[in-house]
Design a protein around this motif. Structure first.
Motif, mmCIF file in Angstrom:
data_model
loop_
_atom_site.group_PDB
_atom_site.id
_atom_site.type_symbol
_atom_site.label_atom_id
_atom_site.label_comp_id
_atom_site.label_asym_id
_atom_site.label_seq_id
_atom_site.Cartn_x
_atom_site.Cartn_y
_atom_site.Cartn_z
ATOM 1 N N SER A 91 24.955 -42.551 37.226
ATOM 2 C CA SER A 91 24.778 -43.644 36.713
ATOM 3 C C SER A 91 25.703 -44.235 35.714
ATOM 4 O O SER A 91 26.043 -45.356 35.969
ATOM 5 N N PHE A 92 25.781 -43.548 34.805
ATOM 6 C CA PHE A 92 26.539 -43.908 33.398
ATOM 7 C C PHE A 92 27.790 -42.733 33.015
ATOM 8 O O PHE A 92 27.157 -41.700 33.327
ATOM 9 N N ASP A 93 28.530 -43.489 32.442
ATOM 10 C CA ASP A 93 29.419 -42.459 31.804
ATOM 11 C C ASP A 93 29.251 -41.853 30.822
ATOM 12 O O ASP A 93 28.517 -42.653 29.754
ATOM 13 N N PRO A 94 28.836 -40.394 30.411
ATOM 14 C CA PRO A 94 28.017 -39.892 29.288
ATOM 15 C C PRO A 94 29.045 -40.243 28.030
ATOM 16 O O PRO A 94 28.341 -40.237 26.877
ATOM 17 N N ASN A 95 30.315 -40.436 27.998
ATOM 18 C CA ASN A 95 31.038 -40.827 26.899
ATOM 19 C C ASN A 95 30.603 -42.041 26.376
ATOM 20 O O ASN A 95 30.670 -42.333 25.328
ATOM 21 N N CYS A 96 29.945 -42.939 27.138
ATOM 22 C CA CYS A 96 29.658 -44.271 26.868
ATOM 23 C C CYS A 96 28.000 -44.368 26.386
ATOM 24 O O CYS A 96 27.435 -45.430 26.127
ATOM 25 N N CYS A 97 27.203 -43.311 26.376
ATOM 26 C CA CYS A 97 25.870 -43.208 26.195
ATOM 27 C C CYS A 97 25.702 -42.636 25.000
ATOM 28 O O CYS A 97 26.342 -41.711 24.391
ATOM 29 N N PHE A 98 24.569 -43.356 24.125
ATOM 30 C CA PHE A 98 23.840 -42.677 22.833
ATOM 31 C C PHE A 98 22.678 -43.019 22.753
ATOM 32 O O PHE A 98 22.179 -44.106 23.080
ATOM 33 N N SER A 99 21.990 -42.384 21.982
ATOM 34 C CA SER A 99 20.428 -42.707 21.642
ATOM 35 C C SER A 99 20.044 -42.764 19.938
ATOM 36 O O SER A 99 20.749 -42.006 19.537
ATOM 37 N N ILE A 100 19.347 -43.758 19.936
ATOM 38 C CA ILE A 100 19.215 -43.829 18.364
ATOM 39 C C ILE A 100 17.500 -43.606 18.108
ATOM 40 O O ILE A 100 16.783 -44.103 18.883
ATOM 41 N N TYR A 101 17.380 -42.394 17.350
ATOM 42 C CA TYR A 101 15.891 -42.036 17.295
ATOM 43 C C TYR A 101 15.382 -42.803 15.952
ATOM 44 O O TYR A 101 16.171 -42.531 14.967
ATOM 45 N N TYR A 102 14.285 -43.369 16.011
ATOM 46 C CA TYR A 102 13.848 -44.141 14.708
ATOM 47 C C TYR A 102 12.403 -44.043 14.575
ATOM 48 O O TYR A 102 11.816 -43.875 15.548
ATOM 49 N N GLY A 103 11.832 -44.328 13.410
ATOM 50 C CA GLY A 103 10.373 -44.409 12.963
ATOM 51 C C GLY A 103 9.957 -42.945 12.834
ATOM 52 O O GLY A 103 10.250 -42.072 13.273
ATOM 53 N N GLU A 104 8.360 -43.304 12.541
ATOM 54 C CA GLU A 104 7.591 -42.173 12.333
ATOM 55 C C GLU A 104 7.449 -41.221 13.780
ATOM 56 O O GLU A 104 7.119 -40.135 13.823
ATOM 57 N N HIS A 105 7.362 -42.102 14.657
ATOM 58 C CA HIS A 105 6.962 -41.518 15.977
ATOM 59 C C HIS A 105 8.346 -40.922 17.041
ATOM 60 O O HIS A 105 8.180 -40.807 18.222
ATOM 61 N N MET A 106 9.401 -41.101 16.225
ATOM 62 C CA MET A 106 10.761 -40.851 16.824
ATOM 63 C C MET A 106 11.073 -41.678 18.217
ATOM 64 O O MET A 106 11.231 -41.176 19.290
ATOM 65 N N GLU A 107 10.715 -42.988 18.188
ATOM 66 C CA GLU A 107 11.072 -43.786 19.273
ATOM 67 C C GLU A 107 12.581 -43.659 19.643
ATOM 68 O O GLU A 107 13.437 -43.491 18.744
ATOM 69 N N SER A 108 13.021 -43.998 20.746
ATOM 70 C CA SER A 108 14.479 -44.135 20.952
ATOM 71 C C SER A 108 15.045 -45.187 21.538
ATOM 72 O O SER A 108 14.078 -46.124 22.396
ATOM 73 N N LEU A 109 16.033 -45.988 21.074
ATOM 74 C CA LEU A 109 16.861 -46.765 21.475
ATOM 75 C C LEU A 109 18.082 -46.138 22.227
ATOM 76 O O LEU A 109 18.900 -45.629 21.825
ATOM 77 N N ASP A 110 18.014 -46.435 23.506
ATOM 78 C CA ASP A 110 18.922 -45.740 24.533
ATOM 79 C C ASP A 110 20.001 -46.681 24.988
ATOM 80 O O ASP A 110 19.483 -47.675 25.635
ATOM 81 N N LEU A 111 21.049 -46.680 24.689
ATOM 82 C CA LEU A 111 22.383 -47.455 24.852
ATOM 83 C C LEU A 111 23.396 -46.927 25.631
ATOM 84 O O LEU A 111 23.561 -46.078 25.433
ATOM 85 N N VAL A 112 24.009 -48.089 26.224
ATOM 86 C CA VAL A 112 25.170 -47.682 27.324
ATOM 87 C C VAL A 112 26.133 -48.697 26.946
ATOM 88 O O VAL A 112 25.972 -49.891 27.071
ATOM 89 N N SER A 113 27.153 -48.258 26.223
ATOM 90 C CA SER A 113 28.306 -49.194 25.734
ATOM 91 C C SER A 113 29.367 -49.347 26.868
ATOM 92 O O SER A 113 29.152 -48.720 28.026
#
Length: 151
Positions: A91-113
Motif C-alpha cells: 500500500s505504501f513505500d516503507p521508505n516513506c513511512c514513519f511513526s511518532i509515538y508520544y504521550g503517556e499512553h504512547m499514542e502513535s501518529l502514523d505518517l506517509v511522506s
C-alpha cells in the motif's frame, strides 16, 4: 503527508514545526475547522446579544492540532505500528513511512511522506530535537564528528 488512522482511510494533511521548534502541527480538515469556527462565533454572538463580558480565545479560529516535541517518546522508521499493519502490503513505500509515538499512553501518529528523503528529513530532525539539539551549528558539528570517527 498522509496521516493514517485506524480505519482504512488516510488523511492528507500539511505538517510543520512551529516557530519555536517545540511542536509538530497540522491542520484539521476544513469541515472540522469550519465547525469549530462556527461554534466559537455562535458563542461570541450569543454573549454579545446578552450584553455579557466574555473572554474569547480567537486563536482557536485558526489553530490546528499539535504534538509537543517534549511529549515525543520515539520516532520509528518504516511500517512498524499497528496502524500500518492494518494496510495491505504494497500500500505504501516503507521508505516513506514513519511513526511518532508520544504521550503517556504512547499514542502513535502514523505518517506517509511523498518521498523517502522527506521521511528521513523528518525522522532525523525529530530525533535531533528530542535530543535537545535545535540549532544548525550543533547539527553540523555532530555530523562532522560522526563523519570523522566512523563506527
Amino acid at each position: 503527508m498522509l496521516k493514517l488512522r485506524g480505519g482504512s482511510k488516510g488523511l492528507l494533511r500539511f505538517f510543520y514545526l512551529d516557530e519555536h521548534k517545540s511542536c509538530i502541527r497540522w491542520r484539521p480538515s476544513r469541515k472540522n475547522e469550519k465547525a469549530k469556527n462556527d461554534s466559537v462565533l455562535q458563542e461570541v454572538l450569543h454573549s454579545i446579544s446578552r450584553y455579557e463580558m466574555m473572554f474569547v480565545d480567537f486563536s482557536v479560529l485558526s489553530s490546528g492540532l499539535s504534538v509537543s516535541i517534549d511529549s515525543v517518546r520515539e520516532v520509528c522508521e518504516g511500517k512498524q505500528s499497528d496502524v500500518f499493519q492494518r494496510y495491505a502490503d504494497g500500500s505504501f513505500d516503507p521508505n516513506c513511512c514513519f511513526s511518532i509515538y508520544y504521550g503517556e499512553h504512547m499514542e502513535s501518529l502514523d505518517l506517509v511522506s511523498g518521498t523517502g528523503e522527506e521521511a528521513r528529513t523528518w525522522i532525523t530532525g525529530l530525533k535531533y530535537l528530542m535530543a535537545g539539539i535545535s540549532d544548525e551549528d550543533s547539527l553540523a558539528k555532530r555530523q562532522r564528528t560522526r563523519d570523522q570517527y566512523p563506527s
